[in-house]
Design a protein around this motif. Sequence first.
Motif, PDB file in Angstrom:
ATOM      1  N   ASP A 143     -21.645  73.963  21.825  1.00  0.00           N
ATOM      2  CA  ASP A 143     -23.350  74.788  23.124  1.00  0.00           C
ATOM      3  C   ASP A 143     -23.433  74.108  23.680  1.00  0.00           C
ATOM      4  O   ASP A 143     -24.427  74.671  23.908  1.00  0.00           O
ATOM      5  N   ASP A 144     -22.953  73.478  24.438  1.00  0.00           N
ATOM      6  CA  ASP A 144     -23.336  72.091  25.307  1.00  0.00           C
ATOM      7  C   ASP A 144     -23.795  73.179  26.410  1.00  0.00           C
ATOM      8  O   ASP A 144     -22.940  73.216  26.902  1.00  0.00           O
ATOM      9  N   PRO A 145     -25.783  73.092  27.233  1.00  0.00           N
ATOM     10  CA  PRO A 145     -25.228  73.935  28.537  1.00  0.00           C
ATOM     11  C   PRO A 145     -24.540  73.910  29.564  1.00  0.00           C
ATOM     12  O   PRO A 145     -24.723  74.057  30.427  1.00  0.00           O
ATOM     13  N   SER A 146     -24.211  72.479  29.974  1.00  0.00           N
ATOM     14  CA  SER A 146     -22.960  72.155  30.524  1.00  0.00           C
ATOM     15  C   SER A 146     -21.594  72.763  30.727  1.00  0.00           C
ATOM     16  O   SER A 146     -20.655  72.382  29.666  1.00  0.00           O
ATOM     17  N   GLY A 147     -21.479  74.041  31.582  1.00  0.00           N
ATOM     18  CA  GLY A 147     -20.163  73.693  31.181  1.00  0.00           C
ATOM     19  C   GLY A 147     -19.004  72.746  32.023  1.00  0.00           C
ATOM     20  O   GLY A 147     -17.654  72.767  30.961  1.00  0.00           O
ATOM     21  N   ARG A 148     -19.132  72.070  32.436  1.00  0.00           N
ATOM     22  CA  ARG A 148     -18.091  70.943  32.472  1.00  0.00           C
ATOM     23  C   ARG A 148     -17.588  70.363  31.127  1.00  0.00           C
ATOM     24  O   ARG A 148     -16.979  70.087  30.043  1.00  0.00           O
ATOM     25  N   VAL A 149     -18.651  70.295  30.183  1.00  0.00           N
ATOM     26  CA  VAL A 149     -18.899  69.736  28.733  1.00  0.00           C
ATOM     27  C   VAL A 149     -18.270  70.461  28.004  1.00  0.00           C
ATOM     28  O   VAL A 149     -17.527  69.908  26.945  1.00  0.00           O
ATOM     29  N   ARG A 150     -18.666  71.620  28.211  1.00  0.00           N
ATOM     30  CA  ARG A 150     -17.546  72.408  27.261  1.00  0.00           C
ATOM     31  C   ARG A 150     -16.406  72.379  27.493  1.00  0.00           C
ATOM     32  O   ARG A 150     -15.860  72.836  26.512  1.00  0.00           O
ATOM     33  N   HIS A 151     -15.980  73.045  28.994  1.00  0.00           N
ATOM     34  CA  HIS A 151     -14.584  72.487  29.358  1.00  0.00           C
ATOM     35  C   HIS A 151     -13.874  71.508  28.238  1.00  0.00           C
ATOM     36  O   HIS A 151     -12.945  71.424  27.699  1.00  0.00           O
ATOM     37  N   ALA A 152     -14.485  70.144  28.681  1.00  0.00           N
ATOM     38  CA  ALA A 152     -13.690  69.102  27.969  1.00  0.00           C
ATOM     39  C   ALA A 152     -13.764  68.834  26.594  1.00  0.00           C
ATOM     40  O   ALA A 152     -12.754  68.405  26.144  1.00  0.00           O
ATOM     41  N   VAL A 193     -23.799  58.494  20.712  1.00  0.00           N
ATOM     42  CA  VAL A 193     -24.777  58.575  21.165  1.00  0.00           C
ATOM     43  C   VAL A 193     -24.440  58.805  22.717  1.00  0.00           C
ATOM     44  O   VAL A 193     -24.990  59.472  23.793  1.00  0.00           O
ATOM     45  N   LEU A 194     -23.191  59.160  23.015  1.00  0.00           N
ATOM     46  CA  LEU A 194     -22.841  58.922  24.423  1.00  0.00           C
ATOM     47  C   LEU A 194     -22.415  60.851  24.329  1.00  0.00           C
ATOM     48  O   LEU A 194     -22.643  60.802  25.562  1.00  0.00           O
ATOM     49  N   LEU A 195     -21.899  60.931  23.262  1.00  0.00           N
ATOM     50  CA  LEU A 195     -21.570  62.730  23.551  1.00  0.00           C
ATOM     51  C   LEU A 195     -23.139  63.295  23.401  1.00  0.00           C
ATOM     52  O   LEU A 195     -23.106  64.167  24.006  1.00  0.00           O
ATOM     53  N   ASP A 196     -24.202  62.556  23.478  1.00  0.00           N
ATOM     54  CA  ASP A 196     -25.525  63.069  23.452  1.00  0.00           C
ATOM     55  C   ASP A 196     -25.862  62.548  24.587  1.00  0.00           C
ATOM     56  O   ASP A 196     -27.431  62.862  24.437  1.00  0.00           O
ATOM     57  N   ALA A 205     -19.064  64.170  29.144  1.00  0.00           N
ATOM     58  CA  ALA A 205     -17.874  65.065  28.913  1.00  0.00           C
ATOM     59  C   ALA A 205     -16.328  64.082  29.191  1.00  0.00           C
ATOM     60  O   ALA A 205     -15.733  63.796  28.753  1.00  0.00           O
ATOM     61  N   ALA A 206     -16.750  62.975  29.813  1.00  0.00           N
ATOM     62  CA  ALA A 206     -16.217  62.066  29.943  1.00  0.00           C
ATOM     63  C   ALA A 206     -16.231  61.224  27.855  1.00  0.00           C
ATOM     64  O   ALA A 206     -15.169  61.079  27.493  1.00  0.00           O
ATOM     65  N   ALA A 207     -17.120  61.149  27.648  1.00  0.00           N
ATOM     66  CA  ALA A 207     -16.948  61.058  25.923  1.00  0.00           C
ATOM     67  C   ALA A 207     -16.544  61.579  25.081  1.00  0.00           C
ATOM     68  O   ALA A 207     -15.410  61.490  24.127  1.00  0.00           O
TER      69      ALA A 207
END
Lengths: 334, 476
Positions: A171-180, A136-139, A147-149
């Motif tokens: 494939d997340d659209p956010s660069g911050r999430v992809r880096h996390a 749930v949190l990853l989505d 990112a924190a999740a």
Amino acid sequence: MPVTVLGWLLVAEIALLCVLTLVALAVLGGRSWDGRHDEGLRDARDRVLQLLAGVGDLPTASRYLMVLPVRLRRRLILDLVPNVGPAERPLLAELAAHAGLVARARRSIRSRWWRRRLGGVHVLTAAGVDDRYRSVLLDDPVPAVRAAAAWWSSTVAPGPRCAASLAARADDPSGRVRHAIAESLSRLGPDGARVVADLMVAGSPRGRRVALTAASGLHDPRVEAAARSLATDPDPSCRASACRLLSSSDPATVVVLDRLVLDPDPGVRAAAAASLGAGRTDGLVDRLAPLVIDEDDVVRTAAAEALVQLGPVGRMVVRARVAAAGSVTVEERS
Amino acid sequence: MISWLHGVIAVTNAAALVYFAMLGALQLSLMATAAVGVGRRHLHDLSLAGFDRRSSAITPRVSVIVPAHDEEAVVVDTVGVMLTGSYPDLEVVVVNDGSTDGTLEALVAAFDLRPVDRIVPRGRPARMVRSVLASDLHHGLLVIDAEPSGTRAGAMNIGLAVASGELVCAVDADTLVAPDAIARLVQPFLEDDRVVGASGTLRAVNGCRVVRGRVVSDHPPRGLLARIQETEYVRSFVFGRLGWNRLGGNVIISGAFGLFRADALRAVGGYRVDSVGEDLELVLALRRRGREHRGPDRVEVVPDAVAWTEVPSDRRSLGRQRRRWQTGLLLALWRYRGVIGRPRYGPMGVVVTPCYVAFELLAPVMEVLGLVVIGVGLATSTLGGVEVAMFAALAYGLTMVVGIWALVLDAVIDPGRRSLREWASRAATLVVEQFGFRQMTTWWRLRGLVEAFGDTPTWGRQVRTGFGDPTRAGDT
């Protein structure tokens, strides 16, 4: 401009100045108001540190912690996390539970306010508990929470399931999430290596980049095998990143690197030269020697560096090649 | 004659009012965008809480280049503090740019350096390298002993030729970098492929207590000049750069502390050695190239990545610095005049560079022109005394509004750094600077514009007394 207009503008400016001064007083006053807990915070930190060092007891540390407002309790625990080793982590988790932070965090991660969800994820990560709400949190709609999740997930419950769920979101659209996600995958060890290798071969271009970033922190033969398959990728940055992962003296790897030193992109040729040098295979001098007179500075430097690291023979080849080329292409100093 | 003069004064008056209205609108917009920027940074930091960068295995290698010319007093502290910082993969490249003092000897003694083999690519930088030294104690340290290049840009290019990092950080030898500053500065590059450069925040080290290169207590500077500059720095970094950043158009990364993508830096040929404002020109070149080649072209400001630097504490050196900045601005904008007003270059072309021409480059001219017109207007009774007084209060008050807002944002970014009393003292300098300092700066900037048409100004000699000395002289 009429004096009346100037007068009104001046009044507006003075009003703005007054408002800003009030904001300043509110900000600074708020900090001073917070300062009333300084002593309590210091005492609580001392008790928690004593507990983690094995000279204090849980009820005392918890009592000192409970005197503080919830946000300061949470801040104290989160500030300590980077300096706490794996052995002390369960103690910190127990303390967080004792201080009511874990129960509150479990409620927070279902909140409609994203900052509360984020705070909840942080506490659960710090305490190292609970991954029931991982998917749930990853989505989550907010990138900061996703990112924190990702980070939380790999800290709290590393394993194949975690690796798979992270890879599915590469494939997340956010660069911050992809880096996390890349950071989290790189910390998962063999579980991470398996999904990273799959992602490198079959992922989308964005996913492949995440996998290549994660792979730079994983030293696994599966990753190297997958990197070999990227030698023909149309994206030069992808081929160069793949080259950097090929550092073994495996014959299959050397064949791929031999092909990549002829790549049209100088970045790929330089990375291939450096990787060949790191592999220390037989016939390395012959492979690297032509690159010393490459048309590109970066390639020449990478090849010469690799040869010089081999010792006197490599150094001699660099000098001979430079002399044979009729002009100074690389200058070796000192 | 009198009616003709009245006409000229009326037209100039109207033009000044339009100019002032536009400046006011811009500054109010920047106030809003800077506030949004601070808010977003706060949320961004919240999302990274608990994340430990030190244990990361995938951080890009950062090469810190420290050009040092006669920096014996400070270079060991500057380098030492970086080597003990928290970033996991750091290479420090010190370029001893033909120092005539004991800079190299101090480095050799402090870090146990020995000569090593190192390939330096062909070209001007390679011809200038005398030797390369490395340390057995600190594997990330490399010292290049070079012939004097004459400019900071030349020394930076020598360092760039040797640097092996994916990211290159420029740090002046008199600048102390906070232990977590580089990790913070790297973050935008990890999160966005389009970022080509990142700027940190510079603070005045004058007045701070420094022990072994670490700022252990952060106090306001003692002298009035340094105090005013401290407030100016806050206004410039927190208000100006952060505000422009949200508008997508920041074009200044301070040479004393900034991070760049190494491949982009090499692609534009490194720093221009014939430039006075090489920092501004570099960012303009990087962003222009990014736009033209569809590569990375974004610049990010990270307000909580902090470095401390000395600010000039005497009028003479301050004047020289301001003249140099204004000359550099004029020459840079002239060189990149093809960018100004061109939609192809996005916000940088359409908004930022025209605003820099109007409100930075021409500001001293407009201010002096305004004072002349006011003088003539009062003498000929074309302008009323009340009108003039109100306009002056409005113009100077706007600077106060901006300054107060910058101080508020600074208090939000770094809570607890300044007590209420210190904050009030900084606010008071905003009033003091309007009387004397502002006019002095305008004069220096005007001279800078004139000097741009003469010989290229030089950096001048820097005399350092070391960070441990509370009465440090700064740039003399």
